[in-house]
Scaffold this active site. Structure first.
Site, PDB file in Angstrom:
ATOM      1  N   ARG A 132      -0.342   4.552  18.998  1.00 24.24           N
ATOM      2  CA  ARG A 132      -0.615   3.144  18.712  1.00 24.24           C
ATOM      3  C   ARG A 132       0.682   2.469  18.295  1.00 24.24           C
ATOM      4  O   ARG A 132       1.497   3.046  17.571  1.00 24.24           O
ATOM      5  CB  ARG A 132      -1.672   2.997  17.615  1.00 24.24           C
ATOM      6  N   HIS A 169       0.961   0.644  28.257  1.00 22.51           N
ATOM      7  CA  HIS A 169      -0.255   1.330  27.811  1.00 22.51           C
ATOM      8  C   HIS A 169      -0.985   1.978  28.994  1.00 22.51           C
ATOM      9  O   HIS A 169      -2.190   1.817  29.175  1.00 22.51           O
ATOM     10  CB  HIS A 169      -1.187   0.352  27.095  1.00 22.51           C
ATOM     11  N   GLU A 216       1.308  -5.663  21.437  1.00 19.57           N
ATOM     12  CA  GLU A 216       1.058  -5.531  22.866  1.00 19.57           C
ATOM     13  C   GLU A 216      -0.111  -6.368  23.365  1.00 19.57           C
ATOM     14  O   GLU A 216      -0.180  -6.693  24.556  1.00 19.57           O
ATOM     15  CB  GLU A 216       0.810  -4.071  23.237  1.00 19.57           C
TER      16      GLU A 216
END
Length: 360
Positions: free
Chosen positions: A237, A298, A266
């Protein structure tokens, strides 16, 4: 009785493809929206029976209020992490389920892809040779065999990563708040405290969930404890790393390379196309200028196997809810990283509001 209607937020073409394929075994009415779930867009859930959300949706108290007012009793996360959910505001009102394990191999293998690319500079070599430049100056790497890797978090993904790194002949140090000593002994992995892991590791890879305790665990102070030239990888994360501190450490060459599949801010950029509009985030823009930084959007989870498992598990969670079964993958304020405690599965609401978590 008509089939339950499920509203998907922040849906992309691949979500439609894999969920529609999996839905052949469930028969739900699926509606896909490109909008992210926010306090305003939550009103669109009116008339549906459940909501499906992703990592960049923000499940705030406002969203909880709106969904509850719309009669929504279930939010199904099509991801493992749930740091984007204000669990206190959902407790006792709306069940929240997740996909705790979809393909640990996918994320671990992407971690290795970042490590190998940064070490051997294949991302830079690719552009050189396409321009007819076959010089190899500046592309020097190092043998991974004999070096030390630090793995933070030894859940299913961290374990896969550790095993892959061991396969390269690396010594693997690990840290976890709940260490599994039997697994470590079988796997040739050594648990150490974070200080030792920082001091000894040539590369450090993060595979832990984001909590209030480990927010910005990689910061100016902890980077200062690391080896000069350390490689830092984050497929966990974004909030685990203080990005401005990482930027300064890259400028000072304290950090030799960084591979980031996640970024703290993000949700403003990842999964979207900003090639024409440009970036307003100065830190992200600066990170992208470093030749020894590799950022992916991601995508560590993004394999066919993982997407198939995500769709099957998510729809299975929804089926359990509508058929009144225990919710094996429910999360609540008492949940650890593995989901609801076994003795509480499917009974998260029964303890009453007096058991709600304290305010932070």
């Amino acid at each position: 009785m008509s089939a339950p209607s499920i509203l998907f937020f922040d849906a992309k073409s691949y979500d439609r493809e894999f969920f529609q394929a999996a839905n052949g075994n469930f028969g739900y009415e699926l509606t896909f929206l490109g909008h992210r779930l926010t306090g305003e867009s939550a009103r669109l859930a009116e008339g549906h029976d459940a909501v499906c959300a992703f990592v960049n949706d923000r499940l705030s108290p406002e969203v909880a209020d709106t969904l509850a007012d719309s009669g929504i009793g279930l939010v199904a996360l099509r991801c493992a992490g749930y740091n984007n959910v204000d669990l206190r505001s959902f407790f006792g009102r709306i069940h929240v389920v997740r996909v705790p394990a979809y393909s640990p191999h996918a994320v671990a293998e992407h971690t290795l892809a970042l490590i190998l690319s940064l070490n051997r500079k294949t991302h830079r070599a690719y552009y050189r040779t396409r321009d007819g430049n076959f010089a190899i100056e500046g592309l020097l790497g190092f043998d991974m065999a004999g070096k030390t890797a630090g793995v933070v978090g030894t859940g299913s993904i961290g374990r896969c990563a550790a095993q892959l790194l061991r396969g390269f002949g690396m010594e693997v140090l690990a840290f976890d708040v709940n260490p599994d000593l039997e697994w470590a002994e079988r796997s040739g992995v050594t648990y150490v405290d974070m200080g030792e892991l920082y001091r000894r590791s040539h590369l450090i890879t993060l595979h832990c969930p984001l909590t209030s305790d480990n927010h910005h665990m990689i910061n100016a102070d902890t980077i200062g404890q690391m080896r000069d030239g350390v490689m830092i990888i984050n497929t966990g994360r974004g909030g685990l790393i203080d990005a401005p501190a990482l930027t300064e450490a890259l400028k000072d060459r304290k950090v030799g390379a960084a591979g980031l599949d996640v970024y703290e801010e993000e949700d403003q950029y990842f999964f979207e196309d900003f090639s024409v509009r440009g970036l307003d985030d100065d830190v992200l823009a600066r990170l992208l200028t470093f030749p020894n930084v590799l950022i992916t959007s991601h995508q560590a989870f993004f394999t066919r196997e993982a997407l198939t498992n995500i769709a099957d598990t998510t729809l299975g969670n929804i089926r359990d809810y509508f058929e009144g079964r225990p919710l094996e993958n429910e999360i609540c304020y008492r949940c650890c990283d593995e989901g609801c405690r076994k003795e509480e599965k499917g009974r998260c609401f029964e303890s009453g509001p007096e058991s709600a978590p304290p305010s932070e």
